[in-house]
Design a protein around this motif. Structure first.
Motif, PDB file in Angstrom:
ATOM      1  N   VAL A   1     -57.561 -17.376  16.158  1.00 57.28           N
ATOM      2  CA  VAL A   1     -56.447 -16.706  15.483  1.00 57.28           C
ATOM      3  C   VAL A   1     -56.385 -17.202  14.047  1.00 57.28           C
ATOM      4  CG1 VAL A   1     -55.107 -16.457  17.618  1.00 57.28           C
ATOM      5  CG2 VAL A   1     -54.770 -18.478  16.176  1.00 57.28           C
ATOM      6  N   ALA A   2     -55.672 -16.457  13.208  1.00 59.75           N
ATOM      7  CA  ALA A   2     -55.457 -16.883  11.821  1.00 59.75           C
ATOM      8  C   ALA A   2     -54.094 -16.385  11.361  1.00 59.75           C
ATOM      9  CB  ALA A   2     -56.550 -16.349  10.901  1.00 59.75           C
ATOM     10  N   PRO A   3     -53.311 -17.238  10.696  1.00 59.87           N
ATOM     11  CA  PRO A   3     -52.018 -16.821  10.138  1.00 59.87           C
ATOM     12  C   PRO A   3     -52.243 -16.042   8.839  1.00 59.87           C
ATOM     13  CG  PRO A   3     -52.394 -19.130   9.642  1.00 59.87           C
ATOM     14  CD  PRO A   3     -53.572 -18.671  10.454  1.00 59.87           C
ATOM     15  N   MET A   4     -52.305 -14.725   8.938  1.00 64.91           N
ATOM     16  CA  MET A   4     -52.591 -13.887   7.778  1.00 64.91           C
ATOM     17  C   MET A   4     -51.337 -13.118   7.371  1.00 64.91           C
ATOM     18  SD  MET A   4     -55.720 -11.175   7.179  1.00 64.91           S
ATOM     19  CE  MET A   4     -55.017  -9.797   8.116  1.00 64.91           C
ATOM     20  N   TYR A   5     -51.173 -12.950   6.058  1.00 62.95           N
ATOM     21  CA  TYR A   5     -49.996 -12.291   5.514  1.00 62.95           C
ATOM     22  C   TYR A   5     -50.433 -11.268   4.461  1.00 62.95           C
ATOM     23  CZ  TYR A   5     -47.592 -16.178   7.705  1.00 62.95           C
ATOM     24  OH  TYR A   5     -47.144 -17.098   8.628  1.00 62.95           O
TER      25      TYR A   5
ATOM     26  N   PRO B   1     -50.602  -5.133  -3.210  1.00 62.14           N
ATOM     27  CA  PRO B   1     -50.642  -6.259  -2.273  1.00 62.14           C
ATOM     28  C   PRO B   1     -52.050  -6.824  -2.095  1.00 62.14           C
ATOM     29  CG  PRO B   1     -50.515  -4.220  -1.045  1.00 62.14           C
ATOM     30  CD  PRO B   1     -50.410  -3.846  -2.501  1.00 62.14           C
ATOM     31  N   LYS B   2     -52.090  -8.032  -1.567  1.00 60.76           N
ATOM     32  CA  LYS B   2     -53.340  -8.715  -1.255  1.00 60.76           C
ATOM     33  C   LYS B   2     -53.185  -9.372   0.114  1.00 60.76           C
ATOM     34  CE  LYS B   2     -51.850 -13.065  -3.333  1.00 60.76           C
ATOM     35  NZ  LYS B   2     -52.166 -14.203  -4.193  1.00 60.76           N
ATOM     36  N   LEU B   3     -54.279  -9.847   0.671  1.00 61.69           N
ATOM     37  CA  LEU B   3     -54.229 -10.570   1.947  1.00 61.69           C
ATOM     38  C   LEU B   3     -54.319 -12.068   1.695  1.00 61.69           C
ATOM     39  CD1 LEU B   3     -56.506  -8.517   4.389  1.00 61.69           C
ATOM     40  CD2 LEU B   3     -54.009  -8.555   4.270  1.00 61.69           C
ATOM     41  N   GLN B   4     -53.623 -12.828   2.515  1.00 54.96           N
ATOM     42  CA  GLN B   4     -53.601 -14.288   2.363  1.00 54.96           C
ATOM     43  C   GLN B   4     -53.595 -14.930   3.742  1.00 54.96           C
ATOM     44  OE1 GLN B   4     -52.965 -15.377  -0.994  1.00 54.96           O
ATOM     45  NE2 GLN B   4     -53.060 -17.569  -0.622  1.00 54.96           N
ATOM     46  N   ILE B   5     -54.615 -15.717   4.039  1.00 53.38           N
ATOM     47  CA  ILE B   5     -54.593 -16.570   5.226  1.00 53.38           C
ATOM     48  C   ILE B   5     -54.112 -17.941   4.764  1.00 53.38           C
ATOM     49  CG2 ILE B   5     -55.994 -17.746   6.964  1.00 53.38           C
ATOM     50  CD1 ILE B   5     -57.663 -15.243   7.236  1.00 53.38           C
ATOM     51  N   ALA B   6     -52.941 -18.331   5.230  1.00 50.66           N
ATOM     52  CA  ALA B   6     -52.292 -19.531   4.701  1.00 50.66           C
ATOM     53  C   ALA B   6     -51.109 -19.888   5.580  1.00 50.66           C
ATOM     54  CB  ALA B   6     -51.804 -19.275   3.272  1.00 50.66           C
ATOM     55  N   VAL B   7     -50.563 -21.059   5.346  1.00 49.06           N
ATOM     56  CA  VAL B   7     -49.248 -21.409   5.872  1.00 49.06           C
ATOM     57  C   VAL B   7     -48.267 -21.263   4.718  1.00 49.06           C
ATOM     58  CG1 VAL B   7     -47.808 -23.179   6.920  1.00 49.06           C
ATOM     59  CG2 VAL B   7     -50.217 -22.999   7.568  1.00 49.06           C
ATOM     60  N   PRO B   8     -47.313 -20.351   4.796  1.00 51.59           N
ATOM     61  CA  PRO B   8     -46.412 -20.117   3.668  1.00 51.59           C
ATOM     62  C   PRO B   8     -45.710 -21.386   3.195  1.00 51.59           C
ATOM     63  CG  PRO B   8     -46.171 -18.377   5.301  1.00 51.59           C
ATOM     64  CD  PRO B   8     -47.061 -19.432   5.916  1.00 51.59           C
ATOM     65  N   PHE B   9     -45.660 -21.539   1.874  1.00 46.18           N
ATOM     66  CA  PHE B   9     -44.886 -22.600   1.208  1.00 46.18           C
ATOM     67  C   PHE B   9     -45.362 -24.005   1.579  1.00 46.18           C
ATOM     68  CE2 PHE B   9     -41.881 -19.369   3.103  1.00 46.18           C
ATOM     69  CZ  PHE B   9     -42.003 -18.451   2.073  1.00 46.18           C
ATOM     70  N   THR B  10     -46.628 -24.140   1.984  1.00 42.64           N
ATOM     71  CA  THR B  10     -47.084 -25.400   2.557  1.00 42.64           C
ATOM     72  C   THR B  10     -48.436 -25.806   1.982  1.00 42.64           C
ATOM     73  OG1 THR B  10     -45.919 -24.844   4.609  1.00 42.64           O
ATOM     74  CG2 THR B  10     -47.516 -26.639   4.715  1.00 42.64           C
TER      75      THR B  10
ATOM     76  N   GLU C   1     -64.936 -11.863   8.679  1.00 41.90           N
ATOM     77  CA  GLU C   1     -65.420 -10.496   8.534  1.00 41.90           C
ATOM     78  C   GLU C   1     -64.278  -9.492   8.703  1.00 41.90           C
ATOM     79  OE1 GLU C   1     -68.719  -9.797  11.088  1.00 41.90           O
ATOM     80  OE2 GLU C   1     -70.009 -11.278  10.096  1.00 41.90           O
ATOM     81  N   ALA C   2     -63.383  -9.791   9.642  1.00 39.02           N
ATOM     82  CA  ALA C   2     -62.246  -8.900   9.873  1.00 39.02           C
ATOM     83  C   ALA C   2     -61.324  -8.868   8.656  1.00 39.02           C
ATOM     84  CB  ALA C   2     -61.478  -9.349  11.106  1.00 39.02           C
ATOM     85  N   MET C   3     -61.041 -10.033   8.080  1.00 34.03           N
ATOM     86  CA  MET C   3     -60.183 -10.102   6.895  1.00 34.03           C
ATOM     87  C   MET C   3     -60.760  -9.252   5.760  1.00 34.03           C
ATOM     88  SD  MET C   3     -59.347 -13.484   4.546  1.00 34.03           S
ATOM     89  CE  MET C   3     -61.041 -13.532   3.915  1.00 34.03           C
ATOM     90  N   ILE C   4     -62.049  -9.410   5.498  1.00 36.84           N
ATOM     91  CA  ILE C   4     -62.690  -8.651   4.426  1.00 36.84           C
ATOM     92  C   ILE C   4     -62.672  -7.157   4.737  1.00 36.84           C
ATOM     93  CG2 ILE C   4     -64.881  -8.239   3.239  1.00 36.84           C
ATOM     94  CD1 ILE C   4     -65.479 -11.253   3.662  1.00 36.84           C
ATOM     95  N   GLN C   5     -62.966  -6.805   5.979  1.00 32.45           N
ATOM     96  CA  GLN C   5     -62.999  -5.397   6.363  1.00 32.45           C
ATOM     97  C   GLN C   5     -61.630  -4.744   6.220  1.00 32.45           C
ATOM     98  OE1 GLN C   5     -66.083  -3.916   7.472  1.00 32.45           O
ATOM     99  NE2 GLN C   5     -64.890  -2.126   6.842  1.00 32.45           N
ATOM    100  N   ILE C   6     -60.591  -5.465   6.610  1.00 34.22           N
ATOM    101  CA  ILE C   6     -59.222  -4.935   6.501  1.00 34.22           C
ATOM    102  C   ILE C   6     -58.861  -4.735   5.039  1.00 34.22           C
ATOM    103  CG2 ILE C   6     -56.786  -5.492   6.864  1.00 34.22           C
ATOM    104  CD1 ILE C   6     -57.761  -7.002   9.436  1.00 34.22           C
ATOM    105  N   ALA C   7     -59.188  -5.717   4.198  1.00 32.63           N
ATOM    106  CA  ALA C   7     -58.897  -5.596   2.769  1.00 32.63           C
ATOM    107  C   ALA C   7     -59.653  -4.421   2.163  1.00 32.63           C
ATOM    108  CB  ALA C   7     -59.249  -6.894   2.049  1.00 32.63           C
TER     109      ALA C   7
ATOM    110  N   LEU D   1     -57.357  -2.954  -0.792  1.00 34.50           N
ATOM    111  CA  LEU D   1     -56.630  -4.082  -1.358  1.00 34.50           C
ATOM    112  C   LEU D   1     -57.527  -4.809  -2.355  1.00 34.50           C
ATOM    113  CD1 LEU D   1     -54.958  -5.525   1.872  1.00 34.50           C
ATOM    114  CD2 LEU D   1     -54.061  -3.805   0.290  1.00 34.50           C
ATOM    115  N   SER D   2     -56.910  -5.399  -3.356  1.00 32.73           N
ATOM    116  CA  SER D   2     -57.691  -6.027  -4.415  1.00 32.73           C
ATOM    117  C   SER D   2     -58.479  -7.227  -3.925  1.00 32.73           C
ATOM    118  CB  SER D   2     -56.761  -6.476  -5.552  1.00 32.73           C
ATOM    119  OG  SER D   2     -55.945  -7.571  -5.126  1.00 32.73           O
ATOM    120  N   SER D   3     -57.887  -7.984  -2.986  1.00 33.26           N
ATOM    121  CA  SER D   3     -58.453  -9.302  -2.718  1.00 33.26           C
ATOM    122  C   SER D   3     -57.932  -9.870  -1.402  1.00 33.26           C
ATOM    123  CB  SER D   3     -58.100 -10.265  -3.859  1.00 33.26           C
ATOM    124  OG  SER D   3     -56.693 -10.301  -4.072  1.00 33.26           O
ATOM    125  N   ALA D   4     -58.622 -10.924  -0.965  1.00 32.35           N
ATOM    126  CA  ALA D   4     -58.210 -11.677   0.216  1.00 32.35           C
ATOM    127  C   ALA D   4     -58.483 -13.157  -0.051  1.00 32.35           C
ATOM    128  CB  ALA D   4     -58.959 -11.211   1.454  1.00 32.35           C
ATOM    129  N   HIS D   5     -57.583 -14.036   0.414  1.00 30.74           N
ATOM    130  CA  HIS D   5     -57.620 -15.446   0.044  1.00 30.74           C
ATOM    131  C   HIS D   5     -57.339 -16.315   1.264  1.00 30.74           C
ATOM    132  CE1 HIS D   5     -57.154 -13.946  -4.144  1.00 30.74           C
ATOM    133  NE2 HIS D   5     -56.410 -13.037  -3.539  1.00 30.74           N
TER     134      HIS D   5
END
Length: 395
Positions: free
Chosen positions: A75-79, A107-116, A139-145, A150-154
């Protein structure tokens, strides 16, 4: 969408994911406390329930899930992000340049823990599925973006291993800097001080004395020692800090209630009390090997009290509990004189536009060289005897 026999899905709320399934990936060794408390179901769900992420926040959950033969393996916490706030590895300049060129960065995609701003696994995999899981989620993150223009994924504050793997898959690997304290087997705070040069040792003793002479008492609370009264006080401190740093606080008051209800055993709250009133505090989260300093605030200013509550009390706790490291949050070269040394942090980036991606890659390459030089220089100014050529004899 699938990769080999792996099925990728997205969920917009953790309420639709079984907590045990998520944590089997986020904390595969079932450690208590977990290696990284911030990727646990409890922490991420607290952000959701409290309204700290979701509608109106610019952080819209789109959790990535990978299943093999129907079994959740990663799993990945993606926003979906509509701004770049609360990330701490910032891309404001990229966004400005992209939009000046006529593009829409958000919008862009971000796999992260918010504010952390704390390093940890971002591709959360069951044991034995680490390589397969990260590859599928990346691969899924890039494909979705790409599919959604979407401009980017991080991927921010990932581990070095994840960064190296991601770079091999074609993502851009960016480096940044934080300051961490490392426990070299110290028996107590004086043992740590003895590893410092005499001048730095005297400065810290003077600073601690000054801070502890603020006219009150310093308390350290964890687990059931923490009461709603403590959170009420800390909320006042957090609001003050949030208003000065960000305009409005990122976290809501309800977030701290959720943490109290579900994570207070993973928390160390350090509070300064004067004349029967709490006037300053620092919030830390406990990992299996690391104490993570997260938030600080005050309603009264006293010399060096910030350093005492955030840095020295954290070192005291880490030594007492045998923790290997204290991560005191983002930025802060002032931490160097207090025994916190510079370390590299890592992130991964994908940008859809080939020309802009090439320009960012050149920037990241130059930035990495500068960061490497900065770390070398800063480390040479560290407070330890070995860095200043002083013997290891005690005073």
């Amino acid at each position: 969408m699938s990769r080999d026999k792996i099925e990728i899905t997205m969920e917009q709320s953790l309420a639709d994911i079984d907590p045990q399934d998520w944590d089997a990936c986020a904390n595969p060794n079932a450690q208590q406390p977990p290696t990284d408390p911030f990727v646990t179901y409890r922490f991420l769900r607290a952000l959701e329930i409290s309204g700290s992420v979701g509608e109106g926040t610019g952080w819209h959950p789109h959790y990535l899930l990978a299943r093999a033969n129907g079994v959740l393996i990663a799993v990945a916490p993606m926003y979906l992000k509509t701004h770049s706030q609360g990330e701490y590895i910032f891309d404001f300049n990229w966004a400005q340049a992209y939009e000046q060129a006529g593009g829409a960065y958000y919008p862009k995609l971000q796999i992260a823990v918010p504010f952390t701003p704390a390093t940890g696994q971002r591709f959360l995999c069951k044991q034995g599925y680490e390589t397969q899981g990260q590859a599928a989620l990346t691969e899924a993150m890039i494909q979705i973006a790409s599919d959604n223009h979407l401009s980017s994924a991080h991927v921010t504050f990932c581990t070095e291993t994840e960064a190296i793997t991601g770079a091999a898959m074609g993502l851009m690997h960016r480096k940044s800097t934080q300051f961490h304290w490392v426990n070299d087997g110290y028996s107590d705070f004086d043992s740590f001080l003895n590893a410092l040069s005499s001048r730095k040792r005297k400065n810290i003793r003077k600073e601690r004395g000054q801070a502890q002479g603020f006219g009150g008492d310093i308390h350290m609370f964890t687990g059931d020692q923490i009461t709603p009264e403590h959170w009420d006080a800390f909320w006042n401190f957090y609001q003050d800090t949030g208003a000065r740093k960000w305009g409005t606080p990122y976290l809501t008051r309800k977030f701290f209630d959720e943490i109290h209800n579900h994570m207070r055993d993973d928390v160390v709250l350090v509070l300064a009390e004067r004349d029967g009133k709490y006037i300053a505090g620092a919030l830390n989260f406990i990992g299996a090997d690391v104490l993570f300093g997260r938030y600080w605030g005050c309603v009264e200013d006293h010399p060096a009290l910030h350093f005492e509550l955030c840095y020295y009390q954290a070192i005291d706790f880490a030594i007492a509990k045998g923790l290997q490291r204290v991560e005191a949050g983002a930025q802060g070269e002032h931490k160097l004189a207090r025994g916190y040394l510079p370390v590299e942090c890592h992130s991964l980036h994908w940008i859809g536009d080939a020309g802009f991606s090439e320009a960012v890659q050149r920037f990241i390459h130059a930035e990495a060289k500068a960061i490497g030089q900065d770390i070398e220089v800063l480390s040479s100014y560290g407070p330890f005897k070995i860095m200043e050529g002083e013997s290891n004899e005690t005073e």
